[in-house]
Motif scaffolding. Structure first.
Motif, PDB file in Angstrom:
ATOM      1  N   LEU A 220      11.707  -3.192  -7.269  1.00  0.00           N
ATOM      2  CA  LEU A 220      10.676  -2.237  -7.673  1.00  0.00           C
ATOM      3  C   LEU A 220       9.405  -2.465  -6.863  1.00  0.00           C
ATOM      4  O   LEU A 220       8.783  -1.500  -6.376  1.00  0.00           O
ATOM      5  CB  LEU A 220      10.370  -2.394  -9.165  1.00  0.00           C
ATOM      6  N   ALA A 221       8.999  -3.719  -6.702  1.00  0.00           N
ATOM      7  CA  ALA A 221       7.818  -4.037  -5.896  1.00  0.00           C
ATOM      8  C   ALA A 221       8.011  -3.551  -4.467  1.00  0.00           C
ATOM      9  O   ALA A 221       7.081  -3.002  -3.848  1.00  0.00           O
ATOM     10  CB  ALA A 221       7.555  -5.541  -5.926  1.00  0.00           C
ATOM     11  N   TRP A 222       9.215  -3.725  -3.925  1.00  0.00           N
ATOM     12  CA  TRP A 222       9.514  -3.267  -2.556  1.00  0.00           C
ATOM     13  C   TRP A 222       9.326  -1.758  -2.442  1.00  0.00           C
ATOM     14  O   TRP A 222       8.735  -1.273  -1.478  1.00  0.00           O
ATOM     15  CB  TRP A 222      10.948  -3.656  -2.196  1.00  0.00           C
ATOM     16  N   ARG A 223       9.796  -1.010  -3.434  1.00  0.00           N
ATOM     17  CA  ARG A 223       9.683   0.448  -3.397  1.00  0.00           C
ATOM     18  C   ARG A 223       8.226   0.899  -3.500  1.00  0.00           C
ATOM     19  O   ARG A 223       7.804   1.841  -2.817  1.00  0.00           O
ATOM     20  CB  ARG A 223      10.523   1.060  -4.526  1.00  0.00           C
ATOM     21  N   ILE A 224       7.442   0.219  -4.329  1.00  0.00           N
ATOM     22  CA  ILE A 224       6.017   0.542  -4.424  1.00  0.00           C
ATOM     23  C   ILE A 224       5.320   0.239  -3.101  1.00  0.00           C
ATOM     24  O   ILE A 224       4.510   1.028  -2.606  1.00  0.00           O
ATOM     25  CB  ILE A 224       5.365  -0.244  -5.580  1.00  0.00           C
ATOM     26  N   GLY A 225       5.647  -0.911  -2.505  1.00  0.00           N
ATOM     27  CA  GLY A 225       5.051  -1.272  -1.219  1.00  0.00           C
ATOM     28  C   GLY A 225       5.411  -0.295  -0.122  1.00  0.00           C
ATOM     29  O   GLY A 225       4.572   0.043   0.723  1.00  0.00           O
ATOM     30  N   ARG A 226       6.646   0.184  -0.138  1.00  0.00           N
ATOM     31  CA  ARG A 226       7.055   1.176   0.862  1.00  0.00           C
ATOM     32  C   ARG A 226       6.286   2.482   0.672  1.00  0.00           C
ATOM     33  O   ARG A 226       5.866   3.110   1.646  1.00  0.00           O
ATOM     34  CB  ARG A 226       8.551   1.427   0.763  1.00  0.00           C
ATOM     35  N   CYS A 227       6.066   2.897  -0.574  1.00  0.00           N
ATOM     36  CA  CYS A 227       5.270   4.098  -0.867  1.00  0.00           C
ATOM     37  C   CYS A 227       3.886   3.995  -0.231  1.00  0.00           C
ATOM     38  O   CYS A 227       3.391   4.948   0.380  1.00  0.00           O
ATOM     39  CB  CYS A 227       5.106   4.272  -2.383  1.00  0.00           C
ATOM     40  N   ILE A 228       3.259   2.836  -0.408  1.00  0.00           N
ATOM     41  CA  ILE A 228       1.906   2.642   0.116  1.00  0.00           C
ATOM     42  C   ILE A 228       1.921   2.633   1.643  1.00  0.00           C
ATOM     43  O   ILE A 228       1.041   3.215   2.293  1.00  0.00           O
ATOM     44  CB  ILE A 228       1.317   1.342  -0.450  1.00  0.00           C
ATOM     45  N   THR A 239      -3.164  10.560  -2.249  1.00  0.00           N
ATOM     46  CA  THR A 239      -2.127  10.912  -3.236  1.00  0.00           C
ATOM     47  C   THR A 239      -1.117   9.782  -3.422  1.00  0.00           C
ATOM     48  O   THR A 239      -0.005  10.012  -3.888  1.00  0.00           O
ATOM     49  CB  THR A 239      -1.398  12.194  -2.813  1.00  0.00           C
ATOM     50  N   VAL A 240      -1.504   8.561  -3.073  1.00  0.00           N
ATOM     51  CA  VAL A 240      -0.554   7.450  -3.162  1.00  0.00           C
ATOM     52  C   VAL A 240      -0.193   7.143  -4.612  1.00  0.00           C
ATOM     53  O   VAL A 240       0.940   6.748  -4.908  1.00  0.00           O
ATOM     54  CB  VAL A 240      -1.116   6.198  -2.453  1.00  0.00           C
ATOM     55  N   ALA A 241      -1.130   7.338  -5.551  1.00  0.00           N
ATOM     56  CA  ALA A 241      -0.811   7.081  -6.959  1.00  0.00           C
ATOM     57  C   ALA A 241       0.289   8.018  -7.437  1.00  0.00           C
ATOM     58  O   ALA A 241       1.219   7.597  -8.135  1.00  0.00           O
ATOM     59  CB  ALA A 241      -2.065   7.245  -7.823  1.00  0.00           C
ATOM     60  N   GLU A 242       0.195   9.284  -7.050  1.00  0.00           N
ATOM     61  CA  GLU A 242       1.244  10.242  -7.414  1.00  0.00           C
ATOM     62  C   GLU A 242       2.578   9.843  -6.807  1.00  0.00           C
ATOM     63  O   GLU A 242       3.629   9.955  -7.447  1.00  0.00           O
ATOM     64  CB  GLU A 242       0.858  11.654  -6.955  1.00  0.00           C
ATOM     65  N   ALA A 243       2.554   9.383  -5.561  1.00  0.00           N
ATOM     66  CA  ALA A 243       3.791   8.976  -4.883  1.00  0.00           C
ATOM     67  C   ALA A 243       4.435   7.787  -5.598  1.00  0.00           C
ATOM     68  O   ALA A 243       5.657   7.729  -5.748  1.00  0.00           O
ATOM     69  CB  ALA A 243       3.500   8.628  -3.424  1.00  0.00           C
ATOM     70  N   SER A 246       6.045   8.908  -8.881  1.00  0.00           N
ATOM     71  CA  SER A 246       7.304   9.596  -8.575  1.00  0.00           C
ATOM     72  C   SER A 246       8.400   8.603  -8.202  1.00  0.00           C
ATOM     73  O   SER A 246       9.552   8.725  -8.638  1.00  0.00           O
ATOM     74  CB  SER A 246       7.096  10.600  -7.439  1.00  0.00           C
ATOM     75  N   GLU A 247       8.046   7.581  -7.419  1.00  0.00           N
ATOM     76  CA  GLU A 247       9.023   6.599  -6.950  1.00  0.00           C
ATOM     77  C   GLU A 247       9.590   5.756  -8.078  1.00  0.00           C
ATOM     78  O   GLU A 247      10.774   5.412  -8.079  1.00  0.00           O
ATOM     79  CB  GLU A 247       8.381   5.693  -5.894  1.00  0.00           C
ATOM     80  N   VAL A 248       8.754   5.421  -9.061  1.00  0.00           N
ATOM     81  CA  VAL A 248       9.207   4.512 -10.119  1.00  0.00           C
ATOM     82  C   VAL A 248       9.874   5.227 -11.291  1.00  0.00           C
ATOM     83  O   VAL A 248      10.281   4.580 -12.257  1.00  0.00           O
ATOM     84  CB  VAL A 248       8.047   3.634 -10.646  1.00  0.00           C
TER      85      VAL A 248
END
Length: 310
Positions: A220-228, A239-243, A246-248
């Motif tokens: 999950l941390a990896w996916r959040i880091g990739r979003c950023i 719009t990173v918060a929205e991304a 959506s990712e989680v």
């Protein structure tokens, strides 16, 4: 990839480390320590040819012997005192006390902040060459040792445990009447040892992790880091918060509470914790993709190492 025993393993690369560190910083809720110095240590280990690997909880035998731990102390101290091998030394002290020659896997105390990266340090081939479990005991960072899912479901399983300052001082706690006193006793010693130590918790089992752990928190941390990282690369930071929501998992999994800028921070160091309050002043967003729960005004967040409530 699939290893010799048929178990699937995720081999960590430098890019993975960057995504993990960024995502764990977010999940740290302002605590857990800054993961950047630990990320650099791990990056250097990868470049030296050492490996780090992650496995799912499904691959664990129920009787697996699993060591876990992380840093204990004040994040304010961690800003000035760089990460070292305190947790590695604490693990070695506890292994010697329990007369363990080896263990099967390693797991993090909490996924948030630098403590999320500590199991990768412990599991690297430079030290123990053991797989890291894609799970932790908190799902974020939180102030005390007993505020874990393991302690919530199985009280009395936090001792024996050990702390080490990294400069030749170590303490083993063998008995405790309650889980709360374990943290208070260790925290008092931590304050005398520089307000930052590595901690090795009582080893657990695969069945305990499957039943009580917060599963898939590293990925999950990896996916959040990739979003950023994608937001930074595509100039979409606004719009990173929205991304991330959506990712989680979308609106069923996350919300945007408030939008604003930090305008005030007060903090003090007390008994190995950083206490204080952060004030965020609301800013307008004319075309939000996701409405915030509250718009305008100010938001106050008290913290004890980590953000406690909004």
């Amino acid at each position: 990839q699939r290893c010799d025993g048929g178990r699937l393993e995720w081999n960590i690369t430098e890019t993975d480390l960057q995504f993990l560190a960024t995502g764990m910083y977010v999940l740290g809720c302002a605590g857990g320590g800054n993961p950047e110095s630990t990320r650099i240590m791990l990056q250097d280990q990868l470049r030296a040819g050492h490996r780090m690997r992650v496995v799912s909880v499904d691959s664990l035998a129920d009787n697996s012997n699993i060591y876990w731990g992380g840093h204990m102390g004040s994040p304010a101290v961690s800003v000035e005192r760089l990460a070292s091998t305190e947790t590695v030394e604490a693990i070695k002290v506890l292994m010697d006390y329990l007369q363990h020659d080896q263990f099967d896997a390693v797991m993090g105390l909490e996924v948030g902040g630098a403590n999320g990266l500590e199991p990768f340090l412990l599991g690297s081939s430079k030290y123990f060459d053991r797989p890291v479990i894609d799970a932790d005991w908190m799902g974020r960072a939180y102030p005390t040792y007993w505020q874990t899912t393991l302690a919530a479901h199985k009280p009395g399983e936090l001792v024996p445990c050990a702390i080490d300052s990294g400069d030749g001082n170590s303490i083993i706690m063998t008995r405790a009447s309650t889980d709360e006193i374990v943290d208070r006793a260790l925290r008092g010693s931590c304050g005398e040892m520089g307000s930052r130590v590595g901690m090795a918790a009582r080893p657990t089992t695969g069945s305990r992790v499957k039943e009580y752990g917060v599963i898939n928190s590293c990925s999950l941390a990896w996916r959040i880091g990739r979003c950023i990282a994608i937001a930074q690369a595509t100039n979409a930071v606004s719009t990173v918060a929205e991304a991330i929501v959506s990712e989680v998992g979308g609106s069923d999994a996350g919300k945007i509470l408030f939008r604003g800028k930090i305008t005030s921070v007060e903090r003090r160091l007390h008994k190995g914790h950083s206490y204080g309050e952060v004030v965020i002043t609301g800013t307008a967003n004319e075309h939000p993709q996701i409405e915030a729960v509250v718009e305008g005004g100010t938001l106050k967040i008290p913290f004890k190492n980590e953000n406690i409530m909004a």
